[in-house]
Design a protein around this motif. Structure first.
Motif, PDB file in Angstrom:
ATOM      1  N   GLY A 161       5.001   1.066   6.851  1.00 17.97           N
ATOM      2  CA  GLY A 161       4.030   1.809   6.060  1.00 17.97           C
ATOM      3  C   GLY A 161       2.958   0.889   5.516  1.00 17.97           C
ATOM      4  N   TYR A 162       1.823   1.460   5.136  1.00 23.10           N
ATOM      5  CA  TYR A 162       0.695   0.670   4.655  1.00 23.10           C
ATOM      6  C   TYR A 162       0.867   0.277   3.197  1.00 23.10           C
ATOM      7  N   LEU A 163       0.567  -0.963   2.883  1.00 23.29           N
ATOM      8  CA  LEU A 163       0.481  -1.376   1.484  1.00 23.29           C
ATOM      9  C   LEU A 163      -0.793  -0.802   0.896  1.00 23.29           C
ATOM     10  N   THR A 164      -0.691  -0.216  -0.287  1.00 22.16           N
ATOM     11  CA  THR A 164      -1.812   0.511  -0.864  1.00 22.16           C
ATOM     12  C   THR A 164      -2.184  -0.041  -2.229  1.00 22.16           C
ATOM     13  N   VAL A 165      -3.359   0.356  -2.682  1.00 20.96           N
ATOM     14  CA  VAL A 165      -3.793   0.112  -4.056  1.00 20.96           C
ATOM     15  C   VAL A 165      -4.067   1.464  -4.694  1.00 20.96           C
ATOM     16  N   ARG A 166      -3.885   1.524  -6.004  1.00 23.98           N
ATOM     17  CA  ARG A 166      -4.086   2.789  -6.711  1.00 23.98           C
ATOM     18  C   ARG A 166      -5.415   2.769  -7.451  1.00 23.98           C
ATOM     19  N   GLN A 170      -4.988   8.358  -7.125  1.00 19.80           N
ATOM     20  CA  GLN A 170      -4.861   8.327  -5.678  1.00 19.80           C
ATOM     21  C   GLN A 170      -4.502   6.936  -5.189  1.00 19.80           C
ATOM     22  N   GLU A 171      -3.805   6.924  -4.039  1.00 16.49           N
ATOM     23  CA  GLU A 171      -3.496   5.675  -3.362  1.00 16.49           C
ATOM     24  C   GLU A 171      -4.443   5.501  -2.187  1.00 16.49           C
ATOM     25  N   PHE A 172      -4.970   4.280  -2.035  1.00 11.62           N
ATOM     26  CA  PHE A 172      -5.871   3.983  -0.935  1.00 11.62           C
ATOM     27  C   PHE A 172      -5.324   2.816  -0.124  1.00 11.62           C
ATOM     28  N   ILE A 173      -5.691   2.802   1.156  1.00  8.56           N
ATOM     29  CA  ILE A 173      -5.284   1.722   2.046  1.00  8.56           C
ATOM     30  C   ILE A 173      -6.431   0.731   2.121  1.00  8.56           C
TER      31      ILE A 173
END
Length: 244
Positions: A161-166, A170-173
């Protein structure tokens, strides 16, 4: 962490269109479903890039060796690279070099100009010029990389899965222009999830393929993409943003 990994393949499989540099490790895709142009522009708008222009602000263009009617303008990811190009031009062609300057412009604006010129036979095409250091990192991480502006994204877990930032709710890639930036994200993830540290991978795609995927792709995760400016670009933004 978003658990679907098809996004990287969607970007890699996107066909290169318009004014981009053709990368031979990207192949055409089948099903097409474009994001609205205004959404694409919004995703690209926060990234500063640099062109070489004359005193009136018109970009410096060269003709395509195979097609003399096609005009190509360079778009530098790095301001330092654009400055170096101008310095070299002033040495090799002082008359022309004295008439040009480095102009900052957003990647979103370049995309809009490229779209406006796409259907004009004599329209300007834009070729993106990556930093050499990023090219070398991309080659080290992905032997299939050939050309284009590399972007780096991290995945982890059994399903990668993709590591995301918040941002807000919302979470973004994040797709990074520098490998060192994605490494920072990876190190933070490893500290918070040590049991998954060994599963982390850093993937390489190219900006030109991402733009094409945004135009054509059918992956719902395309809406979650966030381009992360390089350290040089972040510094440029800070220096040129009026203090509130």
């Amino acid at each position: 962490m978003l658990k679907k990994k098809s996004l990287v393949n969607t970007i890699r499989n996107a066909s290169i269109v318009g004014a981009t540099v053709v990368s031979c490790w990207l192949a055409p895709m089948g099903k097409l479903l474009a994001l609205p142009q205004e959404v694409i522009v919004e995703k690209l708008q926060s990234i500063p890039v640099f062109t070489v222009a004359d005193e009136q602000g018109a970009p410096l263009v060269a003709t395509n060796g195979e097609n003399q009617n096609q005009r190509v303008a360079g778009v530098f990811i790095s301001k330092a690279d654009a400055n170096n190009f101008v310095q070299q031009l002033r040495q090799s062609n002082p008359e022309l070099g004295g008439q040009v300057q480095v102009i900052p412009v957003s990647l979103g604006e370049v995309y809009e100009m490229a779209e406006a010129n796409a259907n004009q036979p004599d329209g300007i095409r834009f070729a993106y010029v990556p930093r050499q250091a990023d090219v070398e990192q991309a080659r080290r991480l992905n032997s299939e990389y050939r050309s284009g502006v590399p972007l780096f994204v991290a995945t982890a877990g059994d399903d990668q899965g993709y590591l995301t930032v918040r941002q807000g709710n919302q979470e973004f890639i994040p797709f990074f222009f520098e490998e060192s930036q994605v490494r920072e994200l990876v190190e933070g993830f490893k500290q918070s999830q040590p049991d998954m540290a060994d599963s982390v991978q850093i993937e390489v795609v190219v900006l030109e393929g991402m733009i094409s995927a945004l135009e054509q792709g059918d992956d719902e995760l395309l809406e979650r993409i966030m381009l992360w400016p390089s350290q040089e670009s972040i510094q440029f933004i800070r220096e040129n943003t009026p203090q509130q």
